[in-house]
Motif scaffolding. Structure first.
Motif, PDB file in Angstrom:
ATOM      1  N   GLU A 185       0.968  -1.289   0.045  1.00 48.70           N
ATOM      2  CA  GLU A 185       0.045  -0.048  -0.246  1.00 48.70           C
ATOM      3  C   GLU A 185       0.755   1.316  -0.019  1.00 48.70           C
ATOM      4  OE1 GLU A 185      -3.878  -1.529   2.470  1.00 48.70           O
ATOM      5  OE2 GLU A 185      -1.986  -1.018   3.772  1.00 48.70           O
ATOM      6  N   LEU A 186       2.296   1.042   0.158  1.00 49.74           N
ATOM      7  CA  LEU A 186       3.250   2.221   0.118  1.00 49.74           C
ATOM      8  C   LEU A 186       3.888   2.390  -1.214  1.00 49.74           C
ATOM      9  CD1 LEU A 186       4.465   1.552   3.853  1.00 49.74           C
ATOM     10  CD2 LEU A 186       2.848   3.305   3.130  1.00 49.74           C
ATOM     11  N   SER A 187       4.078   3.495  -1.504  1.00 48.03           N
ATOM     12  CA  SER A 187       4.895   3.817  -2.714  1.00 48.03           C
ATOM     13  C   SER A 187       5.761   5.307  -2.611  1.00 48.03           C
ATOM     14  CB  SER A 187       4.136   3.727  -4.138  1.00 48.03           C
ATOM     15  OG  SER A 187       3.229   4.876  -4.217  1.00 48.03           O
ATOM     16  N   LEU A 188       6.854   5.172  -3.611  1.00 52.07           N
ATOM     17  CA  LEU A 188       7.560   6.547  -3.483  1.00 52.07           C
ATOM     18  C   LEU A 188       7.460   7.214  -4.705  1.00 52.07           C
ATOM     19  CD1 LEU A 188       9.517   8.006  -1.269  1.00 52.07           C
ATOM     20  CD2 LEU A 188      11.222   6.900  -2.514  1.00 52.07           C
ATOM     21  N   GLY A 189       7.387   8.437  -4.732  1.00 55.42           N
ATOM     22  CA  GLY A 189       7.311   9.448  -5.678  1.00 55.42           C
ATOM     23  C   GLY A 189       6.285   9.399  -6.726  1.00 55.42           C
ATOM     24  N   PRO A 190       6.377  10.123  -7.742  1.00 53.06           N
ATOM     25  CA  PRO A 190       5.374  10.175  -8.895  1.00 53.06           C
ATOM     26  C   PRO A 190       5.328   8.845  -9.611  1.00 53.06           C
ATOM     27  CG  PRO A 190       6.107  12.456  -8.532  1.00 53.06           C
ATOM     28  CD  PRO A 190       6.782  11.516  -7.785  1.00 53.06           C
ATOM     29  N   ALA A 191       6.501   8.168  -9.635  1.00 55.66           N
ATOM     30  CA  ALA A 191       6.846   7.053 -10.482  1.00 55.66           C
ATOM     31  C   ALA A 191       6.349   5.978  -9.724  1.00 55.66           C
ATOM     32  CB  ALA A 191       8.199   6.951 -10.863  1.00 55.66           C
ATOM     33  N   ALA A 192       5.826   6.230  -8.540  1.00 64.15           N
ATOM     34  CA  ALA A 192       5.326   4.835  -7.589  1.00 64.15           C
ATOM     35  C   ALA A 192       6.282   3.683  -7.422  1.00 64.15           C
ATOM     36  CB  ALA A 192       3.747   4.503  -8.001  1.00 64.15           C
ATOM     37  N   CYS A 193       7.543   4.224  -7.047  1.00 66.00           N
ATOM     38  CA  CYS A 193       8.650   3.037  -6.855  1.00 66.00           C
ATOM     39  C   CYS A 193       8.221   2.112  -5.583  1.00 66.00           C
ATOM     40  CB  CYS A 193       9.787   3.718  -6.460  1.00 66.00           C
ATOM     41  SG  CYS A 193      10.564   4.777  -8.151  1.00 66.00           S
ATOM     42  N   LYS A 194       8.565   0.896  -5.715  1.00 66.36           N
ATOM     43  CA  LYS A 194       7.909  -0.121  -4.714  1.00 66.36           C
ATOM     44  C   LYS A 194       9.273  -0.061  -3.832  1.00 66.36           C
ATOM     45  CE  LYS A 194       4.163  -0.926  -6.160  1.00 66.36           C
ATOM     46  NZ  LYS A 194       2.943  -0.154  -5.506  1.00 66.36           N
ATOM     47  N   HIS A 195       9.021  -0.881  -2.521  1.00 68.38           N
ATOM     48  CA  HIS A 195      10.182  -0.687  -1.763  1.00 68.38           C
ATOM     49  C   HIS A 195      11.268  -1.499  -1.789  1.00 68.38           C
ATOM     50  CE1 HIS A 195       7.236  -4.235  -0.692  1.00 68.38           C
ATOM     51  NE2 HIS A 195       8.477  -4.942   0.015  1.00 68.38           N
ATOM     52  N   SER A 237      -9.885   3.418   6.152  1.00 69.38           N
ATOM     53  CA  SER A 237      -9.006   4.330   6.146  1.00 69.38           C
ATOM     54  C   SER A 237      -8.631   5.177   4.937  1.00 69.38           C
ATOM     55  CB  SER A 237      -7.496   3.694   6.272  1.00 69.38           C
ATOM     56  OG  SER A 237      -7.587   2.618   5.382  1.00 69.38           O
ATOM     57  N   ASP A 238      -8.164   6.273   5.216  1.00 71.06           N
ATOM     58  CA  ASP A 238      -7.876   7.148   3.828  1.00 71.06           C
ATOM     59  C   ASP A 238      -6.595   7.258   3.234  1.00 71.06           C
ATOM     60  OD1 ASP A 238     -10.778   8.405   4.003  1.00 71.06           O
ATOM     61  OD2 ASP A 238      -9.992   9.691   5.629  1.00 71.06           O
ATOM     62  N   PRO A 239      -6.355   7.521   2.182  1.00 68.60           N
ATOM     63  CA  PRO A 239      -5.020   7.725   1.498  1.00 68.60           C
ATOM     64  C   PRO A 239      -4.326   8.934   2.098  1.00 68.60           C
ATOM     65  CG  PRO A 239      -6.799   7.584  -0.261  1.00 68.60           C
ATOM     66  CD  PRO A 239      -7.369   7.687   0.894  1.00 68.60           C
ATOM     67  N   ALA A 240      -3.078   9.011   1.982  1.00 71.21           N
ATOM     68  CA  ALA A 240      -2.294   9.848   2.725  1.00 71.21           C
ATOM     69  C   ALA A 240      -1.072  10.026   1.914  1.00 71.21           C
ATOM     70  CB  ALA A 240      -1.713   9.411   4.124  1.00 71.21           C
ATOM     71  N   VAL A 241      -0.620  11.317   1.562  1.00 75.53           N
ATOM     72  CA  VAL A 241       0.466  11.738   1.001  1.00 75.53           C
ATOM     73  C   VAL A 241       1.711  12.442   1.923  1.00 75.53           C
ATOM     74  CG1 VAL A 241       1.667  12.825  -0.757  1.00 75.53           C
ATOM     75  CG2 VAL A 241      -0.608  11.753  -1.276  1.00 75.53           C
ATOM     76  N   ILE A 242       2.749  11.888   2.207  1.00 78.51           N
ATOM     77  CA  ILE A 242       3.599  12.584   2.868  1.00 78.51           C
ATOM     78  C   ILE A 242       4.798  13.283   2.171  1.00 78.51           C
ATOM     79  CG2 ILE A 242       5.081  11.917   5.101  1.00 78.51           C
ATOM     80  CD1 ILE A 242       3.535   9.687   5.589  1.00 78.51           C
ATOM     81  N   PRO A 243       5.035  14.427   2.360  1.00 74.37           N
ATOM     82  CA  PRO A 243       6.086  14.910   1.509  1.00 74.37           C
ATOM     83  C   PRO A 243       7.540  14.816   2.060  1.00 74.37           C
ATOM     84  CG  PRO A 243       5.008  16.720   2.741  1.00 74.37           C
ATOM     85  CD  PRO A 243       4.281  15.433   3.038  1.00 74.37           C
ATOM     86  N   ILE A 244       8.572  14.386   1.407  1.00 74.47           N
ATOM     87  CA  ILE A 244       9.967  14.174   1.788  1.00 74.47           C
ATOM     88  C   ILE A 244      10.825  15.220   0.832  1.00 74.47           C
ATOM     89  CG2 ILE A 244      11.781  12.392   1.645  1.00 74.47           C
ATOM     90  CD1 ILE A 244       9.462  11.300   3.332  1.00 74.47           C
ATOM     91  N   GLU A 245      11.842  15.601   1.819  1.00 72.28           N
ATOM     92  CA  GLU A 245      12.750  16.695   1.256  1.00 72.28           C
ATOM     93  C   GLU A 245      14.157  16.319   1.950  1.00 72.28           C
ATOM     94  OE1 GLU A 245      12.031  20.862   2.189  1.00 72.28           O
ATOM     95  OE2 GLU A 245      10.040  20.740   1.207  1.00 72.28           O
ATOM     96  N   CYS A 246      15.004  16.472   0.918  1.00 69.03           N
ATOM     97  CA  CYS A 246      16.529  16.591   1.354  1.00 69.03           C
ATOM     98  C   CYS A 246      17.326  17.653   0.730  1.00 69.03           C
ATOM     99  CB  CYS A 246      17.182  15.168   0.794  1.00 69.03           C
ATOM    100  SG  CYS A 246      16.744  13.389   1.412  1.00 69.03           S
ATOM    101  N   HIS A 247      17.897  18.414   1.578  1.00 61.95           N
ATOM    102  CA  HIS A 247      18.466  19.520   1.600  1.00 61.95           C
ATOM    103  C   HIS A 247      19.958  19.466   1.473  1.00 61.95           C
ATOM    104  CE1 HIS A 247      15.123  22.339   2.497  1.00 61.95           C
ATOM    105  NE2 HIS A 247      14.729  21.403   2.787  1.00 61.95           N
ATOM    106  N   TYR A 248      20.949  19.838   0.356  1.00 59.85           N
ATOM    107  CA  TYR A 248      22.090  19.806   0.345  1.00 59.85           C
ATOM    108  C   TYR A 248      22.840  21.127   0.058  1.00 59.85           C
ATOM    109  CZ  TYR A 248      21.443  14.808  -0.532  1.00 59.85           C
ATOM    110  OH  TYR A 248      21.047  13.559  -0.382  1.00 59.85           O
TER     111      TYR A 248
END
Length: 297
Positions: free
Chosen positions: A34-44, A95-106
């Motif tokens: 049920e979890l994916s990363l990014g607009p490309a929906a990458c799997k774990h 349960s409702d869908p959820a979107v969690i923003p992820i940021e990395c600062h360099y």
């Protein structure tokens, strides 16, 4: 200590996201599917049953992440998405869908190790290569080029102001070139369909098309900055409005004369000929032939 539901590790060339399956702290474990990363929906990439965690590992430019260049930082952004699967009874939702923003600062200015933030950092092919790395940036600018454009939305008929720049501290003076730029509907120059904006080692081929005014801006504000303008467009027959532009930037010593492999050429419809930002006009003659010699490594 309260458990952090989502942990992010910003590494040199990738980001690692560790998700605790008790995502909402209510005792209900979410499924890894049920979890994916990014607009490309990458799997774990890893599942740890004992720790009840799901781990995602992705390169900084993978999974549809975006990058923002500020005066001091590179900010990579992506999203962690939770899309609950339907229960046995489709008439109810628990349960409702959820979107969690992820940021990395360099940091842009501090010293970093040689493997950091590829491909944004590119070594200068000279004796100074071991001493310093170059930071290339490509930004959408406002109408008078005074600052970065706040909005990234355009309408057909608008003009995109794009500024390429290279940052260096102790280098010999450098001249920046845009070797190629390709527009696609997905991240990366290899996606289909694609449209070449700049090609053949610095020919702004979009300006050769009918009813366009696309061109490099001359003169340059500095040798390590190159500006160009392109008319807004979209891909025919495709409803998607988000367009990715991937460019290959390079530098030469500023004292080196531009040539067929290192140039910035625009097409003048009024004169029906190609002209360089600097250098002799003959270096642009290969733009019309569509062959300007070998491709850079």
């Amino acid at each position: 200590r309260a458990q952090i539901p989502v942990e992010v590790q910003c590494q040199e060339a990738q980001l690692v996201v560790i998700v605790h399956r008790d995502l909402f702290g209510n005792g209900r474990l979410v499924s890894a599917a049920e979890l994916s990363l990014g607009p490309a929906a990458c799997k774990h990439s890893r599942l740890d049953p004992s720790q009840k965690t799901v781990t995602f590992s992705a390169g900084l430019h993978e999974c549809g992440s975006t990058v923002q260049v500020t005066p001091d930082s590179l900010i990579y952004r992506t999203l962690l998405s939770y899309d609950p699967s339907p229960g046995s009874n489709p008439a109810i939702v628990r349960s409702d869908p959820a979107v969690i923003p992820i940021e990395c600062h360099y940091p842009r200015r501090d010293n970093v190790s040689s493997g950091s933030i590829r491909p944004t950092w590119s070594p200068f092919n000279s004796a100074l290569a071991s001493q310093e790395k170059l930071l290339f940036s490509l930004r959408l600018m406002n109408e008078d080029w005074s600052s970065e454009r706040d909005l990234s939305a355009f309408r057909l008929g608008d003009v995109l102001n794009i500024q390429a720049e290279v940052g260096a501290h102790s280098h010999v003076p450098l001249r920046l070139f845009v070797d190629s730029c390709v527009a696609t509907l997905g991240p990366g120059a290899g996606n289909e369909p694609h449209y070449a904006i700049i090609d053949f080692n610095g020919c702004l081929v979009d300006g050769r098309s009918d009813a366009t005014s696309s061109a490099f801006v001359t003169p340059r504000p500095r040798q390590d900055v190159l500006r160009f303008q392109i008319d807004a467009f979209r891909f025919a027959g495709d409803p998607r409005s988000l367009i990715y532009i991937t460019c290959h930037l390079k530098v030469t010593p500023a004292e080196q004369s531009p040539d067929a492999l290192n140039k910035a050429c625009s097409f003048s419809k009024a004169r029906n000929t190609w002209a360089p930002v600097e250098g002799t006009r003959d270096i642009c003659s290969c733009c019309e032939l569509g062959n300007c010699g070998r491709r850079p490594a």
